[in-house]
Design an enzyme around this catalytic site. Structure first.
Site, PDB file in Angstrom:
ATOM      1  N   ASP A  50      13.201  90.133  -0.324  1.00  0.00           N
ATOM      2  CA  ASP A  50      11.826  90.613   0.113  1.00  0.00           C
ATOM      3  C   ASP A  50      10.639  89.813   0.312  1.00  0.00           C
ATOM      4  O   ASP A  50      11.802  88.529   0.260  1.00  0.00           O
ATOM      5  CB  ASP A  50      12.060  91.268  -0.739  1.00  0.00           C
ATOM      6  CG  ASP A  50      11.704  90.753  -2.288  1.00  0.00           C
ATOM      7  OD1 ASP A  50      11.250  90.170  -2.456  1.00  0.00           O
ATOM      8  OD2 ASP A  50      12.964  91.074  -3.335  1.00  0.00           O
ATOM      9  N   HIS A  97      19.381  83.764   2.061  1.00  0.00           N
ATOM     10  CA  HIS A  97      20.030  85.186   2.698  1.00  0.00           C
ATOM     11  C   HIS A  97      18.718  85.756   3.897  1.00  0.00           C
ATOM     12  O   HIS A  97      19.559  86.757   3.658  1.00  0.00           O
ATOM     13  CB  HIS A  97      19.792  86.299   1.995  1.00  0.00           C
ATOM     14  CG  HIS A  97      21.776  85.370   1.259  1.00  0.00           C
ATOM     15  ND1 HIS A  97      21.480  85.849  -0.829  1.00  0.00           N
ATOM     16  CD2 HIS A  97      21.824  83.993   0.777  1.00  0.00           C
ATOM     17  CE1 HIS A  97      22.622  84.844  -1.382  1.00  0.00           C
ATOM     18  NE2 HIS A  97      23.153  84.000  -0.262  1.00  0.00           N
ATOM     19  N   GLN A 101      17.335  84.607  -3.581  1.00  0.00           N
ATOM     20  CA  GLN A 101      18.320  84.608  -3.007  1.00  0.00           C
ATOM     21  C   GLN A 101      18.286  86.564  -2.299  1.00  0.00           C
ATOM     22  O   GLN A 101      18.607  86.886  -1.556  1.00  0.00           O
ATOM     23  CB  GLN A 101      19.294  85.408  -3.567  1.00  0.00           C
ATOM     24  CG  GLN A 101      20.125  83.859  -4.052  1.00  0.00           C
ATOM     25  CD  GLN A 101      21.162  84.163  -5.523  1.00  0.00           C
ATOM     26  OE1 GLN A 101      21.122  83.158  -6.951  1.00  0.00           O
ATOM     27  NE2 GLN A 101      21.590  85.377  -4.994  1.00  0.00           N
ATOM     28  N   ASN A 102      16.785  86.736  -2.870  1.00  0.00           N
ATOM     29  CA  ASN A 102      16.631  88.304  -2.289  1.00  0.00           C
ATOM     30  C   ASN A 102      15.879  88.060  -0.834  1.00  0.00           C
ATOM     31  O   ASN A 102      15.675  86.919  -0.492  1.00  0.00           O
ATOM     32  CB  ASN A 102      15.121  88.158  -3.362  1.00  0.00           C
ATOM     33  CG  ASN A 102      15.821  88.337  -4.965  1.00  0.00           C
ATOM     34  OD1 ASN A 102      16.882  88.572  -4.734  1.00  0.00           O
ATOM     35  ND2 ASN A 102      15.305  88.091  -5.255  1.00  0.00           N
ATOM     36  N   GLY A 131      16.764  85.838 -13.200  1.00  0.00           N
ATOM     37  CA  GLY A 131      17.119  86.713 -12.400  1.00  0.00           C
ATOM     38  C   GLY A 131      18.768  86.793 -11.748  1.00  0.00           C
ATOM     39  O   GLY A 131      18.472  87.859 -10.829  1.00  0.00           O
ATOM     40  N   THR A 132      19.502  85.766 -11.661  1.00  0.00           N
ATOM     41  CA  THR A 132      20.965  86.300 -10.833  1.00  0.00           C
ATOM     42  C   THR A 132      21.482  85.190 -12.457  1.00  0.00           C
ATOM     43  O   THR A 132      21.310  84.209 -13.097  1.00  0.00           O
ATOM     44  CB  THR A 132      20.742  85.061  -9.859  1.00  0.00           C
ATOM     45  OG1 THR A 132      22.161  84.542  -9.775  1.00  0.00           O
ATOM     46  CG2 THR A 132      20.368  83.970 -10.350  1.00  0.00           C
ATOM     47  N   SER A 133      22.783  85.506 -12.982  1.00  0.00           N
ATOM     48  CA  SER A 133      24.084  85.302 -13.704  1.00  0.00           C
ATOM     49  C   SER A 133      24.764  84.149 -12.819  1.00  0.00           C
ATOM     50  O   SER A 133      26.106  83.918 -14.020  1.00  0.00           O
ATOM     51  CB  SER A 133      24.560  86.703 -14.456  1.00  0.00           C
ATOM     52  OG  SER A 133      25.250  87.826 -13.183  1.00  0.00           O
ATOM     53  N   TYR A 153      18.262  99.742   6.611  1.00  0.00           N
ATOM     54  CA  TYR A 153      17.441  98.414   6.761  1.00  0.00           C
ATOM     55  C   TYR A 153      16.227  98.899   6.707  1.00  0.00           C
ATOM     56  O   TYR A 153      14.995  98.192   6.488  1.00  0.00           O
ATOM     57  CB  TYR A 153      17.530  96.924   7.512  1.00  0.00           C
ATOM     58  CG  TYR A 153      19.162  96.063   7.151  1.00  0.00           C
ATOM     59  CD1 TYR A 153      18.982  95.103   5.397  1.00  0.00           C
ATOM     60  CD2 TYR A 153      20.354  96.074   7.156  1.00  0.00           C
ATOM     61  CE1 TYR A 153      20.007  94.220   5.638  1.00  0.00           C
ATOM     62  CE2 TYR A 153      21.570  95.502   6.946  1.00  0.00           C
ATOM     63  CZ  TYR A 153      21.066  94.944   5.837  1.00  0.00           C
ATOM     64  OH  TYR A 153      21.904  94.552   4.801  1.00  0.00           O
TER      65      TYR A 153
END
Length: 231
Positions: free
Chosen positions: A91, A106, A88-89, A172-174, A55
């Site tokens: 960053d 997350h 969900q990122n 950016g997510t499926s 990390y």
């Protein structure tokens, strides 16, 4: 006239365009590491140094990357809507682009938390967490990241945001990562849903879903035009 509520769910695909790599479900690797070794409580117990080093490198990489057009379009939409981003990122690209309201499902890579008490969270003013760095209760600090097998503490807050959405954008997510993917089930029946991702699910999770099978930046340009014109 009050602004409509625009709620966004963003995933790894929006950050990939900025150079942030992600793991692929097909091989279970993230930057050539087995995700079970670096993104689970078991991996942490097995080898804390490996997890911390992993990390630290991701954190250094993140700080070298810049927000892309898709991030900036979401900022521009604040002129027209009350924008709430659920990501969900881990960053900070949404914040660095200028988005004013971001909920991280997350966790956040630029924060640390106590390995004893997950409610003890600390901002990092440098990019490393080292062995021996401890919280106020004396336990080793770990990345402030929700690992596989851990609960998602902000899920209820995210559901409450989605339930009030006048427009819902997925970018950016499926919709393969749960529980985040289940948020689409809480969108009000009358509200349109725009899905921007090259991998569109074969079965629409909602009859109001408008699929745009493109990358984040190209797709968000189209969505911006569509929702501003319809508004």
């Amino acid at each position: 006239m009050p602004k409509g509520k625009l709620v966004v769910l963003s995933g790894a695909g929006i950050s990939v365009e900025s150079g942030i790599k992600t793991f692929r479900d097909s091989d279970g690797l993230w930057e050539n590491h087995d995700i079970m070794e670096v993104a689970t409580p078991h991996g942490w117990k097995k080898n804390q140094k490996l997890v911390l080093d992993f990390y630290n490198q991701r954190r250094k990489q993140e700080r070298e990357c810049q927000p892309n057009l898709a991030h900036h379009i979401l900022v521009e939409l604040e002129k027209y809507f009350e924008v709430k981003i659920i990501t969900q990122n881990i960053d900070s690209l949404h914040e660095r682009a200028g988005s004013s309201d971001v909920l991280h499902l997350h966790g956040e890579i630029n924060k640390a938390q106590s390995s004893l008490d997950p409610n003890l969270i600390y901002p990092l003013d440098h990019w490393e967490i080292k062995s021996g760095d401890t919280c106020e209760r004396g336990s080793q600090l770990r990345p402030h990241v929700v690992w596989f097998g851990e609960p998602v503490p902000k899920m209820e807050e995210a559901i409450q945001l989605v339930e009030k959405a006048d427009i819902f954008i997925i970018v950016g997510t499926s919709l393969q990562v749960y529980p985040a993917a289940s948020l689409v089930d809480f969108v009000p029946h009358h509200s349109p849903i725009y899905l921007v991702d090259p991998q569109v699910p074969e079965t629409k999770p909602n009859k109001n879903l408008i699929a745009i099978p493109e990358n984040a930046s190209t797709g968000m340009k189209k969505v911006k035009e569509m929702i501003i014109q319809s508004g």
